[in-house]
Design a protein around this motif. Structure first.
Motif, PDB file in Angstrom:
ATOM      1  N   GLY A   6      26.717 -51.868  34.959  1.00 28.91           N
ATOM      2  CA  GLY A   6      26.706 -53.303  35.252  1.00 28.91           C
ATOM      3  C   GLY A   6      26.663 -53.618  36.730  1.00 28.91           C
ATOM      4  N   ASP A   7      27.056 -52.652  37.588  1.00 36.59           N
ATOM      5  CA  ASP A   7      26.967 -52.869  39.031  1.00 36.59           C
ATOM      6  C   ASP A   7      25.508 -53.066  39.431  1.00 36.59           C
ATOM      7  OD1 ASP A   7      29.675 -52.540  39.401  1.00 36.59           O
ATOM      8  OD2 ASP A   7      29.517 -50.474  40.129  1.00 36.59           O
ATOM      9  N   CYS A   8      25.293 -53.800  40.493  1.00 33.26           N
ATOM     10  CA  CYS A   8      23.957 -53.938  41.064  1.00 33.26           C
ATOM     11  C   CYS A   8      23.989 -53.386  42.477  1.00 33.26           C
ATOM     12  CB  CYS A   8      23.510 -55.396  41.075  1.00 33.26           C
ATOM     13  SG  CYS A   8      22.954 -55.959  39.461  1.00 33.26           S
ATOM     14  N   ILE A   9      22.923 -52.679  42.835  1.00 31.07           N
ATOM     15  CA  ILE A   9      22.852 -52.035  44.141  1.00 31.07           C
ATOM     16  C   ILE A   9      21.485 -52.271  44.753  1.00 31.07           C
ATOM     17  CG2 ILE A   9      24.514 -50.235  43.534  1.00 31.07           C
ATOM     18  CD1 ILE A   9      22.044 -48.361  43.236  1.00 31.07           C
ATOM     19  N   VAL A  20      22.824 -50.936  37.385  1.00 34.95           N
ATOM     20  CA  VAL A  20      23.192 -49.640  36.818  1.00 34.95           C
ATOM     21  C   VAL A  20      23.364 -49.828  35.313  1.00 34.95           C
ATOM     22  CG1 VAL A  20      24.922 -47.812  36.798  1.00 34.95           C
ATOM     23  CG2 VAL A  20      24.356 -48.982  38.950  1.00 34.95           C
ATOM     24  N   ILE A  21      22.603 -49.060  34.530  1.00 35.46           N
ATOM     25  CA  ILE A  21      22.733 -49.183  33.072  1.00 35.46           C
ATOM     26  C   ILE A  21      23.368 -47.955  32.445  1.00 35.46           C
ATOM     27  CG2 ILE A  21      20.900 -50.876  32.847  1.00 35.46           C
ATOM     28  CD1 ILE A  21      19.069 -48.631  31.907  1.00 35.46           C
ATOM     29  N   GLY A  27      26.254 -34.686  35.179  1.00 34.95           N
ATOM     30  CA  GLY A  27      24.861 -34.350  35.425  1.00 34.95           C
ATOM     31  C   GLY A  27      24.310 -34.904  36.723  1.00 34.95           C
ATOM     32  N   ASP A  28      25.164 -35.592  37.509  1.00 34.47           N
ATOM     33  CA  ASP A  28      24.756 -36.197  38.778  1.00 34.47           C
ATOM     34  C   ASP A  28      23.518 -37.076  38.597  1.00 34.47           C
ATOM     35  OD1 ASP A  28      24.939 -36.684  41.587  1.00 34.47           O
ATOM     36  OD2 ASP A  28      23.307 -35.262  41.904  1.00 34.47           O
ATOM     37  N   ARG A  29      23.547 -37.935  37.573  1.00 32.41           N
ATOM     38  CA  ARG A  29      22.420 -38.825  37.264  1.00 32.41           C
ATOM     39  C   ARG A  29      22.935 -40.216  36.962  1.00 32.41           C
ATOM     40  NH1 ARG A  29      18.382 -37.128  39.260  1.00 32.41           N
ATOM     41  NH2 ARG A  29      17.985 -34.966  38.992  1.00 32.41           N
ATOM     42  N   CYS A  30      22.082 -41.191  37.242  1.00 30.00           N
ATOM     43  CA  CYS A  30      22.344 -42.551  36.775  1.00 30.00           C
ATOM     44  C   CYS A  30      21.001 -43.181  36.443  1.00 30.00           C
ATOM     45  CB  CYS A  30      23.123 -43.366  37.794  1.00 30.00           C
ATOM     46  SG  CYS A  30      22.200 -43.778  39.258  1.00 30.00           S
ATOM     47  N   TRP A  31      21.062 -44.245  35.678  1.00 28.02           N
ATOM     48  CA  TRP A  31      19.859 -44.949  35.256  1.00 28.02           C
ATOM     49  C   TRP A  31      19.948 -46.386  35.724  1.00 28.02           C
ATOM     50  CZ3 TRP A  31      22.516 -41.259  32.768  1.00 28.02           C
ATOM     51  CH2 TRP A  31      21.805 -40.103  32.449  1.00 28.02           C
ATOM     52  N   LEU A  32      18.857 -46.859  36.303  1.00 28.02           N
ATOM     53  CA  LEU A  32      18.796 -48.186  36.910  1.00 28.02           C
ATOM     54  C   LEU A  32      17.622 -48.966  36.344  1.00 28.02           C
ATOM     55  CD1 LEU A  32      18.935 -46.983  40.624  1.00 28.02           C
ATOM     56  CD2 LEU A  32      20.882 -47.663  39.235  1.00 28.02           C
ATOM     57  N   ARG A  33      17.712 -50.284  36.441  1.00 27.31           N
ATOM     58  CA  ARG A  33      16.569 -51.159  36.160  1.00 27.31           C
ATOM     59  C   ARG A  33      16.621 -52.306  37.161  1.00 27.31           C
ATOM     60  NH1 ARG A  33      18.759 -53.415  30.395  1.00 27.31           N
ATOM     61  NH2 ARG A  33      20.641 -54.383  31.204  1.00 27.31           N
ATOM     62  N   ARG A  56      24.766 -50.029  49.078  1.00 30.80           N
ATOM     63  CA  ARG A  56      25.665 -51.175  48.864  1.00 30.80           C
ATOM     64  C   ARG A  56      25.692 -51.600  47.400  1.00 30.80           C
ATOM     65  NH1 ARG A  56      22.968 -55.177  52.964  1.00 30.80           N
ATOM     66  NH2 ARG A  56      21.250 -54.473  51.713  1.00 30.80           N
ATOM     67  N   ARG A  57      26.861 -52.011  46.954  1.00 28.82           N
ATOM     68  CA  ARG A  57      27.027 -52.479  45.586  1.00 28.82           C
ATOM     69  C   ARG A  57      27.150 -53.993  45.572  1.00 28.82           C
ATOM     70  NH1 ARG A  57      31.918 -50.117  42.275  1.00 28.82           N
ATOM     71  NH2 ARG A  57      33.072 -51.687  43.385  1.00 28.82           N
ATOM     72  N   HIS A  58      26.571 -54.600  44.549  1.00 25.11           N
ATOM     73  CA  HIS A  58      26.627 -56.051  44.366  1.00 25.11           C
ATOM     74  C   HIS A  58      26.919 -56.336  42.904  1.00 25.11           C
ATOM     75  CE1 HIS A  58      24.656 -56.782  48.253  1.00 25.11           C
ATOM     76  NE2 HIS A  58      24.036 -55.660  47.985  1.00 25.11           N
TER      77      HIS A  58
END
Length: 67
Positions: A6-9, A20-21, A27-33, A56-58
Motif C-alpha cells: 500500500g505504500d507509494c514510492i 507497493v502491491i 527473496g529480496d523482491r517487491c512488486w509495484l504498479r 522516498r515513501r509516500h
C-alpha cells in the motif's frame, strides 16, 4: 525503512508514483504498479527490494468521490 503493501514510492528521479502491491523479504523482491491506477489497470513491475527501499515513501491519497 520498512516497505509495506500500500505504500507509494518514487524511483530515482522519476516523478511517477508507484504503489507497493507485494513484498517478499526472503527473496529480496517487491512488486509495484503505477499510481494512480490506469483506467484498465496498470502493469506490475518486479523490483529488487534493496533497490526500492532506498527511495522516498509516500502514502496515496484516496480517489476523490464523485457525487
Amino acid at each position: 525503512m520498512t516497505l509495506l503493501q500500500g505504500d507509494c514510492i518514487r524511483l530515482g528521479d522519476d516523478e511517477q508514483l508507484y504503489q507497493v502491491i507485494g513484498v517478499d523479504d526472503r527473496g529480496d523482491r517487491c512488486w509495484l504498479r503505477r499510481w494512480p491506477l490506469a483506467r484498465h489497470g496498470s502493469p506490475v513491475l518486479e523490483m529488487p527490494l534493496h533497490h526500492v527501499q532506498a527511495h522516498r515513501r509516500h502514502r496515496p491519497h484516496p480517489p476523490a468521490q464523485r457525487h
